[in-house]
Design an enzyme around this catalytic site. Sequence first.
Site, PDB file in Angstrom:
ATOM      1  N   SER A  84      44.431  39.334  44.032  1.00 15.65           N
ATOM      2  CA  SER A  84      44.251  40.250  45.155  1.00 15.65           C
ATOM      3  C   SER A  84      45.578  40.944  45.390  1.00 15.65           C
ATOM      4  CB  SER A  84      43.843  39.450  46.395  1.00 15.65           C
ATOM      5  OG  SER A  84      43.980  40.219  47.580  1.00 15.65           O
ATOM      6  N   TYR A  86      44.090  32.666  52.835  1.00 12.18           N
ATOM      7  CA  TYR A  86      43.684  33.537  51.720  1.00 12.18           C
ATOM      8  C   TYR A  86      44.888  33.929  50.868  1.00 12.18           C
ATOM      9  CZ  TYR A  86      41.298  37.293  49.209  1.00 12.18           C
ATOM     10  OH  TYR A  86      40.765  38.099  48.227  1.00 12.18           O
TER      11      TYR A  86
END
Length: 255
Positions: free
Chosen positions: A145, A160
Site C-alpha cells: 500500500s 494497517y
Amino acid sequence: MTNLFDLKGKVAIVTGASSGLGVQFATALAKQGADVAIVARRLEKLNLVKTEIEKLGVKCLPIKCDVTKVEEIKAVVDTVIKQYGKIDILVNNAGIGLFGPAEEQTDELWQTMINMNLNSVYYFAREVGKNMIENKYGKIINIGSIHSQVAMTGLPLTAYCSTKGGVLMLTKSLANEWAKYNITVNAIGPAYFESEMTQDVVSDEAFTQVVKTYCPMGRIGKKGELDGAVVYFASDASSYTTGQILSVDGGWTVI
C-alpha cells in the site's frame, strides 16, 4: 521481438480474488495467457469470477480458503500443484482495512489485522516458495500500500500501516533469501482504488478533499491502472528486479 509480458504456460495463484483488486489482478494475468487459481473465502463469488476469466481462453480454478489458516493454505498449494504441476506466480492480495485510534484499538483488532495482512502473506509465500525453489523459478508479488511507506494525517491507520510496512520488509527479505533460486519477490503499493473494501472511505466527502490535498493527481485510482504493474512483476520483463515496491498512487508518496 519476444513479448516480455507473455504469460502463456504460466500458472498463477491470486488470493483475495472474489472481488475488487483481486479480480483485476487475476484478469490481467489471464489476459496475458496465464492459467489462474483464484482463492478467497466466498466460493460462490469465485465461481462468478471463474466464468469471466475462462472467457479469455485460459483455465481458472476457484478454491475456497481462509488465508489466516495455515492448513488451508497448504491445501490450496497442494491442489494447484496436483492440477497444474507447478506454481509460477503468486499474487498475495488478500487483506483488510480496519482502522481506529491507536489508543483505542482492541487486542482483537490488532491481531486480526496482523493475521490477515501480514501473517497470511508470509505463510502463502512460504508454502508456494517451496515449489518455486524446487523448480528454480518464481514470481511473488505482494500487495502492499502507499501505507507501506507513509501514514496519513487525519486517518488513524496505525494497525494497517504496521501490517503494510511489514509486507514491504517481508518482500525485501524474501527477495534477498530467494534470489539464488531465480525467484523474484516484489510489491505493489496502491493508493486508494474503489473496491468492496474501500467503498465507504472513498465515497466520503471529507476523504475526497484529503485526496485532493495529498495526491498530486487529485483523484483515486481507476480500474485497470494496476494491471501493468502486476503483469510486469509476473513476467520476464522484471527478471532482474527484486525486493522493490512500485507505488501506483498518482504521486501520493512523493510529497
